[in-house]
Write a protein that holds these residues in place. Sequence first.
Motif, mmCIF file in Angstrom:
data_model
loop_
_atom_site.group_PDB
_atom_site.id
_atom_site.type_symbol
_atom_site.label_atom_id
_atom_site.label_comp_id
_atom_site.label_asym_id
_atom_site.label_seq_id
_atom_site.Cartn_x
_atom_site.Cartn_y
_atom_site.Cartn_z
ATOM 1 N N ARG A 181 21.849 -3.112 8.526
ATOM 2 C CA ARG A 181 20.702 -2.514 8.300
ATOM 3 C C ARG A 181 20.206 -3.441 7.025
ATOM 4 O O ARG A 181 19.466 -4.128 6.673
ATOM 5 N N ARG A 186 11.290 0.699 16.631
ATOM 6 C CA ARG A 186 11.898 -0.407 15.093
ATOM 7 C C ARG A 186 12.502 -1.251 15.108
ATOM 8 O O ARG A 186 12.325 -2.859 14.842
ATOM 9 N N ILE A 240 17.074 -5.813 5.886
ATOM 10 C CA ILE A 240 16.123 -5.853 5.587
ATOM 11 C C ILE A 240 16.012 -6.826 4.420
ATOM 12 O O ILE A 240 14.931 -7.600 4.832
ATOM 13 N N ARG A 255 9.682 -3.535 17.269
ATOM 14 C CA ARG A 255 8.984 -4.359 15.558
ATOM 15 C C ARG A 255 9.342 -5.576 15.272
ATOM 16 O O ARG A 255 8.888 -6.052 14.694
ATOM 17 N N GLU A 256 10.396 -5.376 14.424
ATOM 18 C CA GLU A 256 11.299 -6.322 14.149
ATOM 19 C C GLU A 256 11.738 -7.886 14.823
ATOM 20 O O GLU A 256 11.738 -9.072 14.053
ATOM 21 N N ASP A 294 12.674 -9.668 4.697
ATOM 22 C CA ASP A 294 11.778 -10.094 3.916
ATOM 23 C C ASP A 294 11.584 -11.894 3.510
ATOM 24 O O ASP A 294 10.749 -12.216 3.303
ATOM 25 N N GLU A 323 9.257 5.331 9.768
ATOM 26 C CA GLU A 323 10.623 4.987 9.321
ATOM 27 C C GLU A 323 11.052 5.675 8.204
ATOM 28 O O GLU A 323 12.448 5.980 7.943
ATOM 29 N N TRP A 346 4.436 2.316 10.655
ATOM 30 C CA TRP A 346 5.580 2.340 10.802
ATOM 31 C C TRP A 346 6.562 2.589 9.258
ATOM 32 O O TRP A 346 7.504 3.575 9.238
ATOM 33 N N PHE A 347 5.329 2.892 7.956
ATOM 34 C CA PHE A 347 6.354 2.864 7.093
ATOM 35 C C PHE A 347 6.055 4.131 7.456
ATOM 36 O O PHE A 347 7.439 5.312 6.823
ATOM 37 N N ALA A 392 1.241 -0.827 9.867
ATOM 38 C CA ALA A 392 2.615 -0.929 8.329
ATOM 39 C C ALA A 392 2.194 0.278 8.074
ATOM 40 O O ALA A 392 3.485 0.465 7.717
ATOM 41 N N THR A 417 7.818 -5.158 3.514
ATOM 42 C CA THR A 417 7.741 -4.968 4.648
ATOM 43 C C THR A 417 8.605 -3.289 5.336
ATOM 44 O O THR A 417 8.371 -2.813 4.542
ATOM 45 N N PRO A 418 7.543 -2.529 6.269
ATOM 46 C CA PRO A 418 7.946 -1.215 6.458
ATOM 47 C C PRO A 418 8.891 -0.676 5.720
ATOM 48 O O PRO A 418 9.781 0.492 5.651
ATOM 49 N N SER A 419 9.995 -1.099 6.776
ATOM 50 C CA SER A 419 11.524 -0.852 6.873
ATOM 51 C C SER A 419 11.817 -1.250 5.113
ATOM 52 O O SER A 419 12.572 -0.030 5.116
ATOM 53 N N HIS A 420 11.800 -2.134 4.949
ATOM 54 C CA HIS A 420 12.487 -2.479 2.978
ATOM 55 C C HIS A 420 11.886 -1.438 2.324
ATOM 56 O O HIS A 420 12.442 -0.398 1.209
ATOM 57 N N ALA A 421 10.563 -1.178 2.128
ATOM 58 C CA ALA A 421 9.841 0.534 1.692
ATOM 59 C C ALA A 421 10.104 1.841 1.630
ATOM 60 O O ALA A 421 10.746 2.874 0.783
#
Lengths: 325, 325
Positions: free
Chosen positions: B33, B129, B37, B132-133, B41, B279, B275-276, B272, A310-314
């Motif tokens: 947070r 964020r 994550i 999106r999530e 996932d 973020e 957003w990466f 994606a 996911t974008p947040s994880h990366a």
Amino acid sequence: MDPKELAQQVIDGNRRALARAITLVESARADHREQAIILMDALKASNRVALRVGLSGTPGVGKSTFIETFGMMLIREGLKVAVLAVDPSSSRSGGSILGDKTRMELLSREPHAFIRPSPSQLELGGVARRTREAVSLCEAAGYDIILIETVGVGQSETVVSQMSDLFLLLLAPAGGDELQGVKRGIMEIADMILVNKADGDLKAAANRTCADYAGALRLIRKRSYDPEGYPKAMTVSALQDNGLTEAWTDMQTLIDWRRAHGHFDARRARQAEYWFAQEIRFGLLGQLDREPLKSMIAQLAGQVASGDITPSHAAHDVLTALREG
Amino acid sequence: MDPKELAQQVIDGNRRALARAITLVESARADHREQAIILMDALKASNRVALRVGLSGTPGVGKSTFIETFGMMLIREGLKVAVLAVDPSSSRSGGSILGDKTRMELLSREPHAFIRPSPSQLELGGVARRTREAVSLCEAAGYDIILIETVGVGQSETVVSQMSDLFLLLLAPAGGDELQGVKRGIMEIADMILVNKADGDLKAAANRTCADYAGALRLIRKRSYDPEGYPKAMTVSALQDNGLTEAWTDMQTLIDWRRAHGHFDARRARQAEYWFAQEIRFGLLGQLDREPLKSMIAQLAGQVASGDITPSHAAHDVLTALREG
């Protein structure tokens, strides 16, 4: 050379030292940056305050001719003139505006003029910092007027206006319907609009264009840092040296008023805060362009696009890597 | 609760778990947070793909009525509908759009509908964020259509379009000269323009407005990810439930074409990556808002403004402090 000694030579009016100092602030090397900071700190001793004049205009409006004629007029008045440039295109093309000093043949031969082309191979952020620091160097070196030229592309006008005491917009005569070509944001940062080429066949068109812009300027909300009648539009002919004395008188009137009302110093203070914030952002985001982070980001971007992460994880992984050095 | 277990409950269609999961992704706490994550996932197991529909419109165009009527129509078709909101103003006012579920009285009572107001007290970056999530959570929970509502203010349309498969612009009937009120950038991201209130006295005006926008859309460069005839403008009446079935058919036609030509997946992949990058920026610049750095920056900003330290030197000090923890 010791950067403090270099600063002293700059203040003493040594042109070679000034050129060397600008080369130092242009460098992206970390040790050069440390030296540049010491150099810039040491300039304070000069206590000199120049008039910083930003000048924007698209190719073809006669910017070089204007700078040549205007610069020579200032020199005849006994002033020292420096010309710098912010060219957002030079980082792509490798070329640079002001690269060819023959564009300002008379001015470039004047001992009281200093012309420095825009550095190539730098991003706009780098060009901005270098130009801002070069402005301070020229100021400390005793130049009275510093002209900062830019082509009207993207963000370069904002960059230049944020390092100028006065922002001039140079325009060519045109049909009234082309008024829309100048973005509202640019109109709002302009202190004076000069319609150039008010000579020969174009004189009538220049007057019309000037009237159009004068009308448009009246629609802009009155700004607290302007005396009555500003921002203003006027016609000039750089080729025939017409109207430049009047324009210079109006610039001085504006600046004298701002000085007297505290707006000159307030603007510089605001600009310093702006550049402080920009430098921090620039430094932070610049980390992403350096290895090994750059490769890590590129690799993760591929996995993000394919949905493997996911974008947040990366992003979390990147920020963790950054924190842990 | 273990975030993996929470994810499973979300996938199983547990509404309370969905609400809890959204609360978790809204939290700014570092430990939350980390859990978020893991939660995000674990959603991959659902393999569900919803249709994400962004919806923008200024206050007064009838957005709530549209969502109510359109949502009820989808539910009659046997679909499950989630409604989320991006409200850039809520961080200031503390209020939020969609805060009052009575705005969608019928929809809010439907077991196949899930309505969640925009979180307050978050910056736009945080709202983006979280939304999106939340979209991914609703998708994993089995909602077929996810409507993401925003008011047309500032950057919120970009934020919403970057998390939508389809972006709708809802407009009210107006004089043709108001067409300029919609920024070109918004026209360019709209997939369909719906002129609402095409009923009663406003019907003729709605038709005129629709024709104006249809003309404006034809001036926009053909986009490779659109079939012939898109983007399109049409009239609807949410109040009288007129035209919504046709609009839904046209949305499906567009999306089916994009799916068949690979544009649906390509758009999600691009989003994606977007957003990466966002973020990372958000995370990096967010460091500046936390103590002790925040106070250091505020203090240095004062010294920069008064000329006691150069912007570059002050920024260098901040970046050094950051690097050294």
